[in-house]
Enzyme design. Structure first.
Site, mmCIF file in Angstrom:
data_model
loop_
_atom_site.group_PDB
_atom_site.id
_atom_site.type_symbol
_atom_site.label_atom_id
_atom_site.label_comp_id
_atom_site.label_asym_id
_atom_site.label_seq_id
_atom_site.Cartn_x
_atom_site.Cartn_y
_atom_site.Cartn_z
ATOM 1 N N GLU A 1 0.842 -1.194 0.000
ATOM 2 C CA GLU A 1 0.000 0.000 0.000
ATOM 3 C C GLU A 1 0.881 1.250 0.000
ATOM 4 O O GLU A 1 1.715 1.415 0.892
ATOM 5 C CB GLU A 1 -0.888 -0.014 1.251
ATOM 6 N N GLU B 1 -4.674 -6.206 2.684
ATOM 7 C CA GLU B 1 -3.489 -6.909 3.180
ATOM 8 C C GLU B 1 -3.466 -8.388 2.835
ATOM 9 O O GLU B 1 -2.391 -8.950 2.580
ATOM 10 C CB GLU B 1 -3.360 -6.730 4.701
ATOM 11 N N PHE C 1 1.945 -1.449 8.613
ATOM 12 C CA PHE C 1 1.999 -1.605 10.071
ATOM 13 C C PHE C 1 1.867 -3.079 10.449
ATOM 14 O O PHE C 1 0.992 -3.776 9.912
ATOM 15 C CB PHE C 1 0.881 -0.806 10.738
ATOM 16 N N ALA C 2 2.682 -3.506 11.377
ATOM 17 C CA ALA C 2 2.675 -4.918 11.783
ATOM 18 C C ALA C 2 1.314 -5.342 12.318
ATOM 19 O O ALA C 2 0.944 -6.514 12.227
ATOM 20 C CB ALA C 2 3.747 -5.163 12.846
ATOM 21 N N ASP C 3 0.584 -4.372 12.863
ATOM 22 C CA ASP C 3 -0.743 -4.659 13.411
ATOM 23 C C ASP C 3 -1.657 -5.297 12.362
ATOM 24 O O ASP C 3 -2.602 -6.003 12.706
ATOM 25 C CB ASP C 3 -1.384 -3.366 13.898
ATOM 26 N N PHE C 4 -1.367 -5.009 11.087
ATOM 27 C CA PHE C 4 -2.259 -5.486 10.036
ATOM 28 C C PHE C 4 -2.044 -6.967 9.713
ATOM 29 O O PHE C 4 -2.703 -7.501 8.815
ATOM 30 C CB PHE C 4 -2.096 -4.648 8.759
ATOM 31 N N ILE C 5 -1.149 -7.621 10.429
ATOM 32 C CA ILE C 5 -1.062 -9.079 10.224
ATOM 33 C C ILE C 5 -2.402 -9.732 10.509
ATOM 34 O O ILE C 5 -2.724 -10.769 9.937
ATOM 35 C CB ILE C 5 0.022 -9.782 11.086
ATOM 36 N N HIS D 1 -1.872 0.552 15.907
ATOM 37 C CA HIS D 1 -0.746 0.928 15.040
ATOM 38 C C HIS D 1 0.579 0.936 15.793
ATOM 39 O O HIS D 1 1.509 1.629 15.392
ATOM 40 C CB HIS D 1 -0.976 2.308 14.407
#
Lengths: 323, 336
Positions: free
Chosen positions: B29, B70, B93-97, B139
């Site tokens: 993105e 994602e 952002f790792a949160d989007f795993i 985030h």
């Protein structure tokens, strides 16, 4: 589209191999000899073969839970698959994959998939690779009417449109996602393809029980996508002869439904009637193939039964290339 | 040696790899940014400035700016890798795993195993992680412990610009899927980076400080906090071994055990919440394999068992601080 005798015989043989592979598994599973979940493709053979007859090893496919037919149509070897389903270390995936995860990347078969709807993004990636290579190759993701409701499918369709990836979203609508009817679970009710239209894709529809309709439709779809027009979608209406998984008593089926679809919507019967009716092939030629295929499946089952078993040492191999 | 920032080490490494190898593809993105706007392509060049100029250099087929999706990004990276390419995907952002976990965990991590070892999936999934920017609970998370628990993935956490370059080059040469975790508080960090064809192998910890009294184990942003503690306590004559793990899967157990056998004391610092995190994992390994060496109970300094808070004061209280690490070291060195 007129096919040569050789091409007709090959198409019939491949559909018959899938059918007998599935019928044999259906019987073997009932005896309790095969472990785990198995989801049979029988009834939908015309789609897998009608599609894959157009492809070579550099064209990629991504399959579903119900992946045996796609694997066999794409050229995965019968005996290797049978051994895999038996869990042998001689299987196509050394017994690590089993029925739901058979793959053969060298054949362009990027995997059956245990997660409904997971294949579409992977196919877009394979299509982007094909676009980069610029050789007119494509990636096809097979999805059922279950996967069409997963968000991954929508994400993948949009990404493919945005990037003009040579990806084909192929929906095999067999009217059942697990044990739930299409007319309940798919909000658009009439079809799946109109969803793809909403993403801006050109869409085709066809009769998935008619090999010739699938084959001819796919020629158009593939010509369009190989020409660099970006992704396309196609929906084939088809029938699932078996349950969601083996052992499923199919209590959700209508009265007489299974008998009716076997009688009226069997793609193998239709193929046979079509080619013999038009005097393209003799019934005796098809009968000979039937027998050859039965023998081949018999042999593959015998081979799977006596094939080597994996050992505990194999549990942790092939997790990484190097760790 | 060249002095450069962490973000530039990442950017230049990917850029060079794309120059050298046509199969390297970037996707994510806003990796181009500005697509479909009046500002035009390259108006952003990646939100972390780690792909600035890529689109102009390599074009849309190799620098694929994706919609916000994602699962599609990670899945497409998997498909690209299976089809012979070397994708470097950015998850932002790792949160989007969470949004893409099936594609990370059930797909790219498992392809090789499920397919009987006959395929490889050299996909790199980059993501910015960690607290410190008041970015709130969705985030700011450290998710390395979750990803490290998944067989098939390698999880890499560079703490310096030099390691960012060396570890990324190693990832680009490997054949396995790699989760490349960049701490967002480190992007602006400057450091000396070795010139030339420099790689850092996975599974080899870096001894950031040497000392005889206590072993500190950390990753990412926590490494520099441990170094600060080590420098302060050195003045009092307390010597700290500070081990930067660099990669948490594979993890350099040997370096940890060797150090603890020398020092007899262990403090593990982890930015993740305390249940089943890296600190518990390292502590369990040491308790199991170096128990006889221990002169004091192991100390774990982790975030509290809470989401990452927003407010400045709360976030500072959340992240393991230099003070908390120092207290833990004093506790194990003063234990009777």
């Amino acid at each position: 589209m007129q096919l040569s005798r050789e091409a007709l015989l090959q198409a019939y043989r491949r559909m018959k191999i899938i059918r007998e592979f599935e019928e044999r598994l259906h019987n073997e599973i009932a005896t309790g000899e095969i472990a785990g979940f198995t989801h049979l493709y029988g009834g939908q053979e015309a789609v897998a073969v009608g599609v894959c007859e157009h492809l070579d090893n550099d064209d990629k496919i991504v399959s579903t839970h119900r992946g045996h037919g796609h694997c066999l149509a794409k050229g995965c070897e019968v005996e290797g698959m049978m051994k895999e389903i038996w869990g042998s270390s001689e299987g196509l995936c050394k017994g690590k994959g089993g029925s739901m995860h058979i793959a053969d990347v060298d054949q362009g078969m990027l995997g059956a998939n245990g997660i409904v709807g997971a294949g579409a993004p992977i196919a877009v990636g394979a299509a982007l690779a094909a676009k980069l290579d610029g050789k007119g190759k494509v990636a096809i993701t097979f999805s059922g009417d279950g996967a069409c409701n997963q968000g991954t499918t929508f994400e993948a369709m949009n990404l493919a449109v945005v990037t003009k990836a040579p990806c084909i979203f192929l929906f095999e609508n067999n009217h059942y996602s697990e044990h739930t009817g299409f007319r309940y679970a798919v909000g658009t009710k009439d079809d799946i393809a109109s969803r793809a239209e909403a993403f801006g894709m050109k869409v085709w529809r066809g009769d998935g029980t008619d090999f010739f309709d699938v084959f001819d439709t796919m020629r158009e779809v593939l010509d369009y996508v190989r020409a660099g027009n970006g992704p396309a979608a196609v929906e084939f209406d088809t029938e699932r002869f078996f349950g969601h998984f083996e052992g499923d008593p199919q209590r959700y089926r209508g009265k007489g439904e299974l008998e009716r679809i076997r009688k009226e919507r069997d793609c193998l019967t239709k193929f046979r009637e079509s080619v013999t009716g038009a005097s393209l092939l003799e019934a005796s030629e098809l009968d000979a193939i039937d027998q050859e295929v039965l023998d081949q499946i018999d042999n593959s089952v015998d081979a799977a039964r006596s094939a080597a078993r994996p050992t505990a040492d194999d549990v942790t191999t092939d997790v990484y290339v190097a760790y | 040696m060249t002095k450069m920032m962490y973000r530039d080490a990442i950017r230049s490494t990917i850029f060079e790899a794309m120059e050298q190898d046509d199969s390297v593809v970037v996707l994510g993105e806003d990796v181009v940014g500005g697509m479909g706007t009046d500002g035009g392509p390259e108006a952003i060049g990646g939100i972390w400035s780690t792909s600035t100029g890529f689109y102009d250099a390599f074009g849309a087929d190799r620098v694929i700016d994706t919609p916000i999706s994602e699962s599609a990004i990670v899945g497409a990276a998997g498909g690209l890798a299976l089809a012979g390419k070397r994708p470097v995907a950015e998850l932002m952002f790792a949160d989007f795993i969470g949004v893409s976990l099936d594609q990370i965990w059930n797909q790219i991590a498992k392809f090789r195993y499920m397919f009987g070892g006959k395929s490889t999936c050299p996909a790199i999934i980059r993501m910015a992680y960690g607290a410190g920017f008041n970015a709130g609970a969705q985030h700011s998370q450290s998710v390395h412990h979750i990803l490290a628990s998944m067989p098939g993935l390698k999880v890499v956490m560079p703490a310096t610009p030099a390691d960012a370059r060396g570890l990324l080059r190693e990832a680009l040469r490997g054949q396995d899927p790699v989760i490349f975790m960049e701490h967002k508080m480190l992007y602006g960090m400057e450091g000396e980076v070795p010139d030339g064809d420099y790689t850092v192998p996975f599974g080899h910890a870096r001894l950031a400080r040497a000392g005889d009294d206590v072993t500190l184990v950390a990753t990412g942003l926590m490494v520099s906090r441990c170094e600060q503690v080590a420098d302060k306590l050195a003045e009092e004559g307390i010597g700290c071994d500070v081990l930067d793990l660099r990669t948490v899967s594979p993890m350099d157990e040997e370096a940890i055990l060797d150090s603890v056998e020398q020092t007899g004391r262990l403090v593990v610092v982890d930015e993740a919440p305390p249940r089943c995190n890296l600190a518990t994992d390292v502590s369990a390994i040491v308790a199991q394999k170096a128990f006889a060496s221990l002169k004091a109970p192991i100390e774990m300094v982790s975030a509290p068992h809470s989401p990452v808070p927003f407010a400045l004061e709360l976030e500072q209280a959340y992240l393991p601080s230099v003070d908390r690490i120092e207290q833990a070291v004093r506790k194990v060195t003063g234990w009777q």
